[in-house]
Design a protein around this motif. Structure first.
Motif, PDB file in Angstrom:
ATOM      1  N   VAL A 152      53.870   7.641   1.916  1.00 25.12           N
ATOM      2  CA  VAL A 152      55.115   8.018   2.132  1.00 25.12           C
ATOM      3  C   VAL A 152      55.127   9.432   1.221  1.00 25.12           C
ATOM      4  O   VAL A 152      55.740  10.375   1.327  1.00 25.12           O
ATOM      5  N   THR A 153      54.883   9.282   0.020  1.00 24.25           N
ATOM      6  CA  THR A 153      55.141  10.633  -1.172  1.00 24.25           C
ATOM      7  C   THR A 153      54.235  11.401  -0.761  1.00 24.25           C
ATOM      8  O   THR A 153      54.852  12.942  -0.718  1.00 24.25           O
ATOM      9  N   ILE A 154      53.172  11.194  -0.298  1.00 25.55           N
ATOM     10  CA  ILE A 154      52.093  12.140   0.195  1.00 25.55           C
ATOM     11  C   ILE A 154      52.646  13.181   1.545  1.00 25.55           C
ATOM     12  O   ILE A 154      52.692  14.415   1.690  1.00 25.55           O
ATOM     13  N   ALA A 155      53.263  12.271   2.318  1.00 27.70           N
ATOM     14  CA  ALA A 155      53.899  12.755   3.700  1.00 27.70           C
ATOM     15  C   ALA A 155      54.862  13.861   3.358  1.00 27.70           C
ATOM     16  O   ALA A 155      55.083  14.689   3.952  1.00 27.70           O
ATOM     17  N   LEU A 156      55.761  13.230   2.397  1.00 22.77           N
ATOM     18  CA  LEU A 156      56.882  14.121   2.072  1.00 22.77           C
ATOM     19  C   LEU A 156      56.659  15.388   1.529  1.00 22.77           C
ATOM     20  O   LEU A 156      57.247  16.164   1.435  1.00 22.77           O
ATOM     21  N   ALA A 157      55.659  15.347   0.501  1.00 25.18           N
ATOM     22  CA  ALA A 157      54.986  16.503  -0.253  1.00 25.18           C
ATOM     23  C   ALA A 157      54.485  17.355   0.962  1.00 25.18           C
ATOM     24  O   ALA A 157      54.803  18.724   0.962  1.00 25.18           O
ATOM     25  N   ALA A 158      53.693  16.862   2.044  1.00 26.12           N
ATOM     26  CA  ALA A 158      53.340  17.753   2.906  1.00 26.12           C
ATOM     27  C   ALA A 158      54.549  18.465   3.642  1.00 26.12           C
ATOM     28  O   ALA A 158      54.449  19.463   4.205  1.00 26.12           O
ATOM     29  N   LEU A 159      55.480  17.578   4.029  1.00 25.50           N
ATOM     30  CA  LEU A 159      56.774  18.107   4.517  1.00 25.50           C
ATOM     31  C   LEU A 159      57.273  19.411   3.947  1.00 25.50           C
ATOM     32  O   LEU A 159      57.538  20.305   4.513  1.00 25.50           O
ATOM     33  N   VAL A 160      57.399  19.135   2.671  1.00 27.80           N
ATOM     34  CA  VAL A 160      58.053  20.233   1.775  1.00 27.80           C
ATOM     35  C   VAL A 160      57.065  21.440   2.011  1.00 27.80           C
ATOM     36  O   VAL A 160      57.622  22.611   2.043  1.00 27.80           O
ATOM     37  N   THR A 161      55.932  21.244   1.835  1.00 23.54           N
ATOM     38  CA  THR A 161      54.882  22.400   1.964  1.00 23.54           C
ATOM     39  C   THR A 161      54.962  22.736   3.167  1.00 23.54           C
ATOM     40  O   THR A 161      54.856  24.336   3.411  1.00 23.54           O
ATOM     41  N   LEU A 162      55.077  22.112   4.489  1.00 25.97           N
ATOM     42  CA  LEU A 162      54.886  22.739   5.802  1.00 25.97           C
ATOM     43  C   LEU A 162      56.331  23.559   6.046  1.00 25.97           C
ATOM     44  O   LEU A 162      56.334  24.384   7.007  1.00 25.97           O
ATOM     45  N   THR A 163      57.398  23.226   5.278  1.00 21.81           N
ATOM     46  CA  THR A 163      58.679  23.710   5.883  1.00 21.81           C
ATOM     47  C   THR A 163      59.079  24.812   4.690  1.00 21.81           C
ATOM     48  O   THR A 163      60.136  25.340   4.840  1.00 21.81           O
ATOM     49  N   THR A 164      58.132  25.248   3.776  1.00 21.36           N
ATOM     50  CA  THR A 164      58.731  26.108   2.804  1.00 21.36           C
ATOM     51  C   THR A 164      58.146  27.380   3.277  1.00 21.36           C
ATOM     52  O   THR A 164      56.933  27.823   3.568  1.00 21.36           O
TER      53      THR A 164
END
Length: 79
Positions: free
Chosen positions: A62-74
């Protein structure tokens, strides 16, 4: 849905849906971490318990996925 890990996965999935990020992109972000997550899961099963392995690896996922989400939406700096 009383388990906190289940709630975390549901929130994560909802955020990816809200950001309109598809399964292929999500898989491309998660796939490189699978070997390490598998090794961590094996370690946890051997030295603690399968239940603990699910909690530890699930939390990391979950932590990795949320970090990816932040990266993809920044938006890139200076764009």
């Amino acid at each position: 849905m009383g388990n906190p890990l289940t709630k975390a996965f549901a929130v994560c999935a909802a955020l990816f849906a809200l950001a309109r990020i598809g399964p292929r992109v999500i898989w491309a972000q998660i796939r490189p971490t699978l070997l390490m997550l598998t090794l961590i899961a094996a370690f946890q099963v051997i030295f603690t318990s399968p239940q603990r392995a699910v909690v530890v690896v699930g939390g990391l996922l979950v932590t990795i996925a949320l970090a990816a989400l932040v990266t993809l939406t920044t938006v890139g700096y200076g764009d």
